[in-house]
Structure formats: C-alpha cells, structure tokens
Design a protein around this motif. Structure first.
Motif, short mmCIF file in Angstrom:
data_model
loop_
_atom_site.label_atom_id
_atom_site.label_comp_id
_atom_site.label_asym_id
_atom_site.label_seq_id
_atom_site.Cartn_x
_atom_site.Cartn_y
_atom_site.Cartn_z
N MET A 63 29.62 17.95 2.97
CA MET A 63 30.17 17.61 4.63
C MET A 63 29.70 18.88 5.38
O MET A 63 29.96 19.82 5.22
CB MET A 63 31.80 17.55 4.44
N SER A 70 28.14 13.75 17.29
CA SER A 70 29.31 12.77 17.32
C SER A 70 29.61 12.27 18.87
O SER A 70 30.62 11.22 18.62
CB SER A 70 30.48 14.09 17.32
N LEU A 189 35.03 5.07 11.93
CA LEU A 189 34.64 5.47 10.56
C LEU A 189 34.91 4.92 9.43
O LEU A 189 34.29 4.31 8.51
CB LEU A 189 35.06 7.13 10.50
N MET A 194 32.88 4.83 6.08
CA MET A 194 32.57 6.42 5.98
C MET A 194 33.84 7.08 5.87
O MET A 194 34.41 7.65 6.48
CB MET A 194 32.12 6.70 7.13
N SER A 197 34.34 10.97 6.04
CA SER A 197 33.97 11.56 7.34
C SER A 197 35.40 11.81 7.98
O SER A 197 36.20 10.86 8.02
CB SER A 197 32.86 10.80 7.88
N THR A 246 30.59 14.99 8.38
CA THR A 246 30.10 13.97 7.46
C THR A 246 28.97 14.35 6.62
O THR A 246 28.57 15.43 6.81
CB THR A 246 29.54 12.57 8.26
N GLU A 250 27.14 9.47 3.83
CA GLU A 250 28.11 8.56 4.44
C GLU A 250 27.31 8.17 5.80
O GLU A 250 27.33 7.14 6.56
CB GLU A 250 29.37 9.12 4.68
N PHE A 251 26.38 8.94 6.46
CA PHE A 251 26.04 8.92 7.63
C PHE A 251 24.85 7.79 7.99
O PHE A 251 24.86 7.02 8.72
CB PHE A 251 25.22 10.25 7.98
N TRP A 254 26.43 4.79 9.62
CA TRP A 254 26.43 4.80 10.99
C TRP A 254 25.01 4.42 11.50
O TRP A 254 24.71 3.70 12.77
CB TRP A 254 26.71 6.27 11.61
#
Length: 518
Positions: A63, A70, A189, A194, A197, A246, A250-251, A254
C-alpha cells in the motif's frame, strides 16, 4: 472491446530490467510498476523495500500514498453527490464552507483549478511552516479564513491548487454529514472493489501493509519521512488533494473505470474528462483531476502525485485499453518517466527495444524506449547513445548510424546516414562469455596472431599491433555468441570446430585456432 498488441510473456521481467534493475539496491526504498489491460493486471515489476533497512520487499500488494492522483477519486465522489442532489457544482461554496471569505468560488472551480485560490502547501513553504502542520484541518481552515483576495478571478485562468480539492472534500463531508474518507470509501472505493484502499483520516495514520517513504540526503543516504507516524498527535488532517492509500493490485479497478465508466457510471467518467473552458473561450488540457497528455503515439488520461518522498503516476490509454501505474517510496525516483516508458513499451514500442544484430553485415544495435517515445540507440561500439526521434507509426529518425529505424514484420530495418539499409533480428542479451572462446588464434591471410584471454572475470582480446581491449558480451543468436569490441564484432558458434569470426560492417575475417594450424 479494445484491440491491443498481445503482450510478450516475459513482460514483467523486461519491465524490471528496463526500469528498475541497476537503479535500486536490494536494501533501499524503491518502486513498483504495473501494466494493465482493460483494468486487469497484465504485468508488474517491483524493486526495493517498504521500509529500509530490513523491511518487507515491495510487491503489487504494498500500500502506497498516491498523493495527487487522489484528486481523480475526490472529483468522482463529488460528482456522485451532485448526481444524488447532495451538492451543486455551481453554487457559491461559502454556503458549506463559511471559513472561505471570498465570493464566487464554486466546486467546479475547485475541481478544475480555476478558483484563483493560493495553494496552501506553497504558502506553508514560503513562510517556513512544516507541511505536517498546515495539513491539520483546523490549521488549514484557520488559514483559509484569513485569505483576503483571489489570485485571479474564478475561471479567468487555470492554476494548479491543492487548496481547491481540500475545500471540495470539506464541502462534501459537511453535505453528507460524515467524514470524507468514509464517503469516498462508500461511494467510490468499495463499489469498485478496492476494499483495501482508503483515505487517511488523521495525521500520522498508518495501516499494516503500507510503505514508509524516504528522501535522499546530500550524502546519498536515505532518510525516512515519518509522515507524522508516532511524531504528531492524531488530529484530523486535510483530505481531497491527496492521502489515498492503495496498491497496484487494487488500482487497476480505478483505471478500468476511467476506460469505460464501469460501476460508477459513464456520466461521472465524462464529467471527469471534460476539458476546462476559461472565460475567454480557451480550452485547457485539464478536466477534473485528469490531464489529457500526448506523448508519441499515445494520447492518454494522466496524472502525477508526489508528497513526503512518495511519487506516483497514472496513465490510461482509451485507444488501446492499456494503462500503467507507477508508485515509489523513494524520493527522486522519476515515476512519470518510468510510467511513460512502460506505456510505450507495452503498447508496441517494446517490440523495438532490446539488442539487435544485422542479418547482412557485422553490426549490432541496442535500442531503449524513452519516456517521450524516442529511442536511445547505440551501435554497441560506443558509450554514448544517439537519439532517434519518433516520426509516426513505428518509424524513428536519427542521424549517423540510425538515420531511420523502422519496425517490420521480420525485425528492424535500420538505415545509416549514407543510405544503406540493413535488416536486423532480435538477439537474446547475455552477460557472460563462453570459456570455450579462450585461446590463441591466427588470421590466415596475413598470418596475424590474436589472443582471447581471461582477466579476472572479464574477456579480453589481444589483437595484432593494438592495445588489448575488453570484449563485452552482447547477445546470442541461433546458438552462437556475439561479443563487442571497438575493433569490431566477435561471433563464436560455441564449438572448437568452427573458426571465430571478427569484423565490422561489410568486412569480416575468420580466426582459426593456432593449434589447428600446427
């Protein structure tokens, strides 16, 4: 469905070799980089530690603080509240943030950097206030209440300001009646999957699996940025302009949303992407947390991030469905350059990078993709690389030995400054030399003596009438080994039965083992 160039199976190892190897020590903070297709992780490369020395190795699960990336998520959360009727993009912001004394500032201005408000971090730097101090929400709001003038009229200009995004987060929090980090989690999220995150709530907040960041001192040592962990009281911090934590794993969710509007909605995606129009009619390249950026053949949605030694960069190419993310906890690491190089590499230019050897002459080429889409090209016989500039498609124009480089189905066509075109094929890079090459040789035409000898762990050539020089391993092709020297190229088929060949350009000669002629 996006059409993409199929990735090479060794993409992860090639990314590591291209972008990280030799730059990051095993006991140092480092960087992680990933390539995604349609939001799904395709390849990743990691180097360095989450905490140095002795911490866990960085991985796709580590992380990290993505800082100003952001802003994209903050803007999405605000737009979702606008859709729900909780917020109005074009209302005077003082209705929700009375600490703001200036009239005419709207959420829209805050999200596209047209509010004309001074950047609070720049202010802190100017007056010598530590970032961690002004990052306390109460301190920020107290400062905001004393801002007595716009830097310019709203929408008259666009000037990047973290202040606007903090204001947007405060407005959303007050309209929703719950802390901004919770609103972000519930609306953005968690719906995207996510689940690990989050956005920090208090200063000094730390969670298992997070990396610490480091800056480099003048002496070259790495100094830990505490981010307030264990050093400040856990007071409420600002949100909105950064603070999202994050991981690479997981990113991608997005970036998948930025490609097609999945889960959150195409209307939210389009609102983020819409470029800003100023009062005089000029259109800028920035939307809501989105920079429209073009390098070489790729026009993408991009954004950078950097704070407290962390740096991050996100690139999403809607034309191919390929996206890239690079996160680093090592101050000074150029995440933007690494990310763009990886993007070019993954979207087709990677087929050009590497070691090549002519099928017609004794000549090699080593090509590296640069962040701007140009190539750093060297023949292998010089230390300094030439720059070949991207000319469209898979063609680059340079000078001298690389006047024109073109990717063709069978390899490369490289044209020199005097107009001769050679065909090149890819060779496998090697780091070692074959010990079977060692020994004395003779060139039959002039009965010249050559000697390949070992000096330490290096291979050296003693040619006739010249000083000895090192033979650098270059590649392997069709089972044979290729080495480079300033005298020329050395080809060895791996057996003692065949002669060694040495040459440059159109000339080469055979070298026979001296014992064979006796």
């Amino acid at each position: 469905m996006h059409h993409t160039t199929p990735a090479r199976p060794e993409l992860s190892s090639r990314l590591h070799q291209l972008l990280l190897a030799g730059q990051i020590g095993a006991d140092e903070p480092g960087a992680v980089i990933a390539v995604y297709r349609d939001g799904t992780l395709l390849a990743s490369a990691c180097a360095g530690l989450a905490d140095a020395p002795g911490g866990a190795a960085l991985s796709p699960d580590t992380m990290m603080n993505v800082a100003s990336i952001s802003k994209q998520m903050t803007a999405a959360a605000v737009l979702l509240a606008v859709r729900a009727g909780t917020l109005d993009l074009d209302a005077d912001l003082r209705g929700l943030v009375p600490e703001l004394q200036l009239s005419g500032v709207t959420l829209r201005n805050c999200l596209n950097h047209t509010a004309g408000l001074p950047d609070y971090l720049a202010v802190a730097y100017t007056v010598g206030m530590p970032e961690i101090e002004i990052a306390a929400l109460r301190t920020f709001l107290d400062w905001l209440s004393r801002v007595g003038a716009h830097e310019f009229r709203p929408r008259e200009r666009q000037s990047y300001s973290n202040t606007g995004y903090v204001l947007a987060a405060v407005a959303l929090e007050r309209a929703a009646g719950k802390p901004f980090p919770l609103v972000l989690a519930e609306t953005v999220l968690l719906p995207l999957g996510m689940t690990g995150s989050f956005s920090t709530t208090v200063l000094g907040e730390f969670s298992a699996g997070m990396a610490f960041s480091f800056t480099r001192t003048d002496s070259g040592e790495f100094e830990k940025e505490t981010m307030g962990v264990g050093t400040v009281a856990p007071v409420r911090g600002v949100n909105g302009d950064g603070e999202v934590i994050t991981s690479l794993n997981e990113f991608g969710a997005w970036q998948g949303f930025l490609l097609d509007g999945r889960v959150l909605g195409e209307d939210i995606r389009q609102a983020l992407l819409t470029k800003t129009v100023l009062t005089d009619g000029r259109e800028t390249s920035y939307g809501f947390g989105i920079e429209h950026e073009t390098r070489a053949h790729t026009t993408a949605y991009a954004h950078s991030g950097g704070m407290w030694g962390f740096s991050a960069y996100s690139i999403v190419d809607p034309a191919t469905g390929i996206s890239v993310a690079c996160f680093s906890n090592r101050g000074g690491f150029r995440s933007s350059e690494a990310a763009w190089t990886a993007m070019h590499f993954a979207s087709g230019f990677g087929d050009v990078a590497g070691h090549w050897y002519s099928t017609q002459t004794f000549m090699g080429a080593q090509l590296a993709v640069q962040a701007d889409g140009n190539l750093a090209a060297r023949t292998g016989l010089t230390e300094d690389a030439e720059t070949a500039h991207w000319a469209g498609g898979h063609v680059w124009h340079g000078a001298d030995d690389f006047a024109r480089i073109e990717a063709i189905p069978t390899g490369l066509a490289i044209t020199s400054w005097f107009g001769i075109t050679d065909r090149y094929e890819r060779v496998e890079p090697v780091a070692e030399y074959p010990r079977g090459l060692l020994g004395a040789y003779r060139e039959p035409t002039f009965d010249a003596a050559y000697l390949f000898e070992e000096r330490g762990d290096e291979l050296w050539l003693v040619p006739p009438g010249r000083e000895p020089e090192r033979v650098l391993p270059f590649g392997r092709r069709h089972g044979g080994w290729i080495g480079e020297t300033t005298l020329g190229w050395v080809l060895f088929d791996g057996t003692r039965a065949e002669p060694v060949r040495i040459g440059l350009g159109t000339y080469s000669t055979a070298l026979f083992r001296a014992e064979r002629e006796q």
